[in-house]
Design a protein around this motif. Structure first.
Motif, PDB file in Angstrom:
ATOM      1  N   PHE A   1      37.266  45.659  44.089  1.00 42.06           N
ATOM      2  CA  PHE A   1      36.779  45.668  45.466  1.00 42.06           C
ATOM      3  C   PHE A   1      37.244  44.370  46.102  1.00 42.06           C
TER       4      PHE A   1
ATOM      5  N   PHE B   1      27.532  39.128  45.765  1.00 45.97           N
ATOM      6  CA  PHE B   1      28.302  39.378  44.548  1.00 45.97           C
ATOM      7  C   PHE B   1      28.174  38.289  43.495  1.00 45.97           C
TER       8      PHE B   1
ATOM      9  N   VAL C   1      35.329  42.188  41.915  1.00 50.56           N
ATOM     10  CA  VAL C   1      35.168  41.824  43.308  1.00 50.56           C
ATOM     11  C   VAL C   1      36.010  40.587  43.579  1.00 50.56           C
TER      12      VAL C   1
ATOM     13  N   TRP D   1      30.816  48.265  49.594  1.00 54.07           N
ATOM     14  CA  TRP D   1      30.764  48.178  48.133  1.00 54.07           C
ATOM     15  C   TRP D   1      30.311  49.499  47.540  1.00 54.07           C
TER      16      TRP D   1
END
Length: 195
Positions: free
Chosen positions: A6, A35, A43, A156
């Motif tokens: 992501f 995160f 991520v 997300w």
């Protein structure tokens, strides 16, 4: 094609600037809050800038980590690109990102947001009168810090749903299932054709 992690992309004129127009610190703060401790390391946040002050960025991250009690070993990845890159490399960067984040308080037409949309990358932008063209496509808007975090969280969730689908429906599994079906049909046809 998008990366398997992501990835969020922002473009800022400079990171050493205290300009509220750029507002990069709020974006980084929201990213870290959402995160922190993402052990999967799927991520990343890439910031493209032309006037980088790496020491200013590092000082901000250090003070944020102290303020929030973050362990530096669990901070999510931030990549800073502060060199000139070719247009096709910039387009590739837009195309590989899952989300383009534009968090300026004052913005004109925003060439980077337009470039992101042109590359098929969804844009999350502060709700500004100068950005109505972003209503076309998969874009999200926010006015407050909490709405910014919500927009990133929703992106997300869409990513996680997509990753689940990709993992669930792989070519390898599809071919194995097709082989099972064809073998069953072949076995059945041999039973039927015996006279």
């Amino acid at each position: 094609p998008r990366t398997h992690e992501f990835s969020i992309l922002s473009v800022h004129e400079g990171l050493g600037m205290e300009s509220s127009r750029e507002n990069w610190k709020e974006s980084v703060r929201a990213y870290f809050e959402l995160f922190y401790k993402n052990h999967e390391r799927e991520v990343s946040y890439t910031i493209k800038t032309w006037n980088n002050s790496k020491s200013e960025f590092d000082k901000f991250v250090f003070s944020l980590a102290q303020e929030k009690g973050y362990d530096g070993n669990y901070l999510p990845s931030v990549n800073i690109i502060d060199i000139d890159i070719l247009e096709e490399d910039l387009n590739r960067l837009y195309s590989k990102s899952w989300v383009f984040l534009k968090n300026s308080y004052r913005e004109g037409w925003s060439l980077p947001a337009n470039e992101a949309v042109a590359c098929g990358t969804p844009v999350i932008s502060r709700a500004l009168p100068s950005m109505p063209y972003l209503n076309e496509g998969n874009c999200g808007f926010f006015d407050t810090y909490d709405e910014l975090k919500n927009q990133l969280q929703e992106s997300w969730k869409r990513y996680r749903k997509f990753r689940f689908r990709v993992d669930e429906y792989s070519w390898k599994r599809s071919i194995a299932k097709l082989n099972e079906v064809l073998n069953a049909v072949l076995v059945q046809s041999k039973r039927v054709s015996v006279c």
